[in-house]
Write a protein that holds these residues in place. Structure first.
Motif, PDB file in Angstrom:
ATOM      1  N   MET A 142      32.370   0.865 -13.707  1.00  0.00           N
ATOM      2  CA  MET A 142      33.815   0.684 -13.821  1.00  0.00           C
ATOM      3  C   MET A 142      34.398   2.087 -13.958  1.00  0.00           C
ATOM      4  N   GLY A 143      35.304   2.442 -13.078  1.00  0.00           N
ATOM      5  CA  GLY A 143      35.853   3.791 -13.166  1.00  0.00           C
ATOM      6  C   GLY A 143      36.888   4.052 -12.103  1.00  0.00           C
ATOM      7  N   LEU A 144      37.237   5.322 -11.992  1.00  0.00           N
ATOM      8  CA  LEU A 144      38.210   5.751 -10.981  1.00  0.00           C
ATOM      9  C   LEU A 144      37.513   5.784  -9.619  1.00  0.00           C
ATOM     10  N   PRO A 145      38.290   5.868  -8.517  1.00  0.00           N
ATOM     11  CA  PRO A 145      37.655   5.926  -7.188  1.00  0.00           C
ATOM     12  C   PRO A 145      36.568   7.011  -7.087  1.00  0.00           C
ATOM     13  N   ALA A 146      36.745   8.127  -7.808  1.00  0.00           N
ATOM     14  CA  ALA A 146      35.756   9.221  -7.746  1.00  0.00           C
ATOM     15  C   ALA A 146      34.366   8.771  -8.190  1.00  0.00           C
ATOM     16  N   ALA A 147      34.313   7.693  -8.972  1.00  0.00           N
ATOM     17  CA  ALA A 147      33.010   7.206  -9.454  1.00  0.00           C
ATOM     18  C   ALA A 147      32.159   6.657  -8.305  1.00  0.00           C
ATOM     19  N   SER A 148      32.758   6.522  -7.114  1.00  0.00           N
ATOM     20  CA  SER A 148      31.988   6.095  -5.935  1.00  0.00           C
ATOM     21  C   SER A 148      30.807   7.044  -5.709  1.00  0.00           C
ATOM     22  N   ALA A 149      30.954   8.305  -6.129  1.00  0.00           N
ATOM     23  CA  ALA A 149      29.891   9.297  -5.899  1.00  0.00           C
ATOM     24  C   ALA A 149      28.576   8.889  -6.569  1.00  0.00           C
ATOM     25  N   ILE A 150      28.652   8.328  -7.798  1.00  0.00           N
ATOM     26  CA  ILE A 150      27.382   7.962  -8.461  1.00  0.00           C
ATOM     27  C   ILE A 150      26.810   6.670  -7.858  1.00  0.00           C
ATOM     28  N   LEU A 151      27.672   5.863  -7.242  1.00  0.00           N
ATOM     29  CA  LEU A 151      27.155   4.673  -6.548  1.00  0.00           C
ATOM     30  C   LEU A 151      26.345   5.119  -5.330  1.00  0.00           C
ATOM     31  N   ARG A 152      26.901   6.082  -4.581  1.00  0.00           N
ATOM     32  CA  ARG A 152      26.164   6.604  -3.409  1.00  0.00           C
ATOM     33  C   ARG A 152      24.847   7.230  -3.865  1.00  0.00           C
ATOM     34  N   ASP A 153      24.929   8.017  -4.948  1.00  0.00           N
ATOM     35  CA  ASP A 153      23.725   8.665  -5.482  1.00  0.00           C
ATOM     36  C   ASP A 153      22.657   7.611  -5.818  1.00  0.00           C
ATOM     37  N   SER A 154      23.089   6.465  -6.374  1.00  0.00           N
ATOM     38  CA  SER A 154      22.132   5.396  -6.724  1.00  0.00           C
ATOM     39  C   SER A 154      21.483   4.823  -5.467  1.00  0.00           C
ATOM     40  N   LEU A 155      22.283   4.674  -4.398  1.00  0.00           N
ATOM     41  CA  LEU A 155      21.716   4.172  -3.138  1.00  0.00           C
ATOM     42  C   LEU A 155      20.702   5.171  -2.588  1.00  0.00           C
ATOM     43  N   PHE A 156      21.010   6.479  -2.745  1.00  0.00           N
ATOM     44  CA  PHE A 156      20.065   7.513  -2.280  1.00  0.00           C
ATOM     45  C   PHE A 156      18.738   7.405  -3.037  1.00  0.00           C
ATOM     46  N   ARG A 157      18.818   7.002  -4.308  1.00  0.00           N
ATOM     47  CA  ARG A 157      17.593   6.961  -5.132  1.00  0.00           C
ATOM     48  C   ARG A 157      16.821   5.651  -4.971  1.00  0.00           C
ATOM     49  N   ALA A 195      16.737  11.819  -5.130  1.00  0.00           N
ATOM     50  CA  ALA A 195      17.196  11.087  -3.945  1.00  0.00           C
ATOM     51  C   ALA A 195      16.152  11.205  -2.834  1.00  0.00           C
ATOM     52  N   ALA A 196      15.960  10.126  -2.090  1.00  0.00           N
ATOM     53  CA  ALA A 196      15.003  10.153  -0.977  1.00  0.00           C
ATOM     54  C   ALA A 196      15.746  10.580   0.284  1.00  0.00           C
ATOM     55  N   ALA A 197      15.141  11.516   1.040  1.00  0.00           N
ATOM     56  CA  ALA A 197      15.815  12.068   2.225  1.00  0.00           C
ATOM     57  C   ALA A 197      16.220  10.956   3.208  1.00  0.00           C
ATOM     58  N   LYS A 198      15.331   9.977   3.421  1.00  0.00           N
ATOM     59  CA  LYS A 198      15.614   8.891   4.383  1.00  0.00           C
ATOM     60  C   LYS A 198      16.832   8.078   3.951  1.00  0.00           C
ATOM     61  N   LYS A 199      16.889   7.810   2.641  1.00  0.00           N
ATOM     62  CA  LYS A 199      18.011   7.001   2.133  1.00  0.00           C
ATOM     63  C   LYS A 199      19.308   7.811   2.161  1.00  0.00           C
ATOM     64  N   MET A 200      19.182   9.131   1.955  1.00  0.00           N
ATOM     65  CA  MET A 200      20.393   9.974   2.041  1.00  0.00           C
ATOM     66  C   MET A 200      20.960   9.923   3.447  1.00  0.00           C
ATOM     67  N   MET A 201      20.064   9.973   4.436  1.00  0.00           N
ATOM     68  CA  MET A 201      20.523   9.899   5.825  1.00  0.00           C
ATOM     69  C   MET A 201      21.185   8.536   6.081  1.00  0.00           C
ATOM     70  N   LYS A 202      20.573   7.473   5.499  1.00  0.00           N
ATOM     71  CA  LYS A 202      21.076   6.125   5.748  1.00  0.00           C
ATOM     72  C   LYS A 202      22.454   5.899   5.104  1.00  0.00           C
ATOM     73  N   TYR A 203      22.603   6.411   3.848  1.00  0.00           N
ATOM     74  CA  TYR A 203      23.809   6.044   3.079  1.00  0.00           C
ATOM     75  C   TYR A 203      24.842   7.168   2.936  1.00  0.00           C
ATOM     76  N   LYS A 204      24.601   8.333   3.598  1.00  0.00           N
ATOM     77  CA  LYS A 204      25.531   9.455   3.348  1.00  0.00           C
ATOM     78  C   LYS A 204      26.971   9.094   3.725  1.00  0.00           C
ATOM     79  N   ASN A 205      27.156   8.177   4.660  1.00  0.00           N
ATOM     80  CA  ASN A 205      28.518   7.787   5.056  1.00  0.00           C
ATOM     81  C   ASN A 205      28.993   6.502   4.388  1.00  0.00           C
ATOM     82  N   ALA A 206      28.235   5.990   3.419  1.00  0.00           N
ATOM     83  CA  ALA A 206      28.676   4.770   2.717  1.00  0.00           C
ATOM     84  C   ALA A 206      29.936   5.099   1.917  1.00  0.00           C
ATOM     85  N   ARG A 207      30.907   4.232   1.978  1.00  0.00           N
ATOM     86  CA  ARG A 207      32.179   4.484   1.293  1.00  0.00           C
ATOM     87  C   ARG A 207      32.690   3.214   0.627  1.00  0.00           C
TER      88      ARG A 207
END
Ligand code: FAD
Length: 303
Positions: free
Chosen positions: A65-80, A191-203
């Motif tokens: 729960m947070g401001l839109p900027a908190a989307s960054a830690i959601l992406r980071d979680s997908l990378f991990r 973060a796993a490189a493959k997942k970073m490639m997969k989710y880097k554009n997730a928004r």
């Protein structure tokens, strides 16, 4: 048996990098002067959930729960390695204390299917360690706090070792259950490189909207809406549109959210400035370290 784990994560200002501008004149935290990071113990909670998935199978969902900027830690979680990420953002959440925060999070968690809910022990900004225990109470499930090791999971119950300061306790409880996880529990994976490639554009939808508005300042509201919807469907087709929920969607009673749901009253804020009074240079060699240890023993700082 596979387990559905929900991990509650929070974006926090990096309180280790306090500078002169860290506080506003009125004593409140100047969040824009501090880099925003993944709350450290939430990374341990995420790691524990990922270890459970690696061993038993299942799904890991992260919620913040947070401001839109908190989307960054959601992406980071997908990378991990998280499978799903959800942002709860709503202006009506503003001014929520821990009671309102845990109520809002409980409404969100109830919308999902879960066996284990994991939180960090404590957030490094609010520092209360109240949200996890309050959330367990609102979900009506047992909790094990200060978890430093998962001992056993057998489909019906969970056994974990918890830190009690001067020692530890081994506790077993039935599932579903909530754990609050300490920094000693594990070493969070990177973060796993493959997942970073997969989710880097997730928004998240709010990020898409903000970007399109910034890039099309002269466009009409209707044109913006068309562009936003087009982008949503493009991201959705690639499974890159991060879920975003508001208070209406999670069915939260507004009376228990934001200011009206927050009985905490801040009476006074004091800015404490710690000035270095005395410092000593230690030679970076064995003799330097040995002298320092002797001095600390003599001063009875360590035994
Ligand atoms: P802790 O209880 O220490 O956190 C424990 C764990 O709970 C975390 O490790 C994490 O796993 C989970 N957790 C905590 N917060 C979240 C979250 N947001 N999303 C997902 N998981 C979470 N803060 C604001 O941002 N905006 C405000 O307008 C605001 N107004 C406030 C007004 C008052 C009167 C008070 C007292 C506080 C206000 N706060 C506000 C701060 C806010 O209440 C706390 O940041 C929040 O309740 C979490 O408490 P904590 O930081 O002590 O977390």
């Amino acid at each position: 048996m596979a387990y559905n784990c929900i991990v509650l994560i929070k974006q926090v200002p990096d309180t280790k990098r306090i500078t002169g501008e860290a506080m506003n004149d009125d004593g409140t935290v100047n969040r824009s002067a501090l880099p925003a990071i993944f709350n450290p113990e939430d990374l341990n909670a995420l790691e524990l959930a990922l270890q459970i998935k690696d061993k038993f199978g299942g799904k890991v969902t992260v919620i913040t729960m947070g401001l839109p900027a908190a989307s960054a830690i959601l992406r980071d979680s997908l990378f991990r390695g998280a499978d799903e990420a959800i942002l709860i953002t709503d202006q009506r959440c503003a001014a929520s204390d821990t009671l309102a925060t845990s109520y809002i999070l409980s409404c969100a968690v109830k919308k999902a299917d879960f066996d284990i809910v994991l939180c960090g022990r404590q957030a490094i900004d609010g520092d209360t360690a109240q949200v996890g225990p309050q959330l367990a109470e609102k979900l009506g499930i047992p909790q094990i706090t200060y978890v430093e090791e998962l001992i056993e999971l057998n489909g019906k119950s969970i056994t974990a070792r918890r830190n009690i300061g001067a020692g530890w306790q081994q506790v077993r409880t039935k599932l579903p259950a909530l754990l609050t996880v300490t920094g000693d529990a594990n070493e969070p994976r990177v973060a796993a490189a493959k997942k970073m490639m997969k989710y880097k554009n997730a928004r998240t939808p709010v990020e898409v909207e903000q970007k399109i508005k910034a890039e099309n300042a002269d466009a009409t509201e209707a044109d913006i809406q068309k562009l936003v919807e087009h982008k949503y469907s493009k991201l959705e087709a690639k499974d890159l549109l991060i879920k975003q929920w508001d208070l209406d969607y999670i069915g939260a009673d507004l009376m228990w959210c934001g200011r009206s749901g927050s009985p905490t009253k801040v009476h006074r804020i004091q800015s404490v400035v710690l000035a270095a009074k005395e410092s000593k240079n230690i030679e970076p060699n064995d003799q330097g370290v040995s002298d320092m240890i002797h001095e600390l023993i003599e001063d009875k700082i360590i035994a």
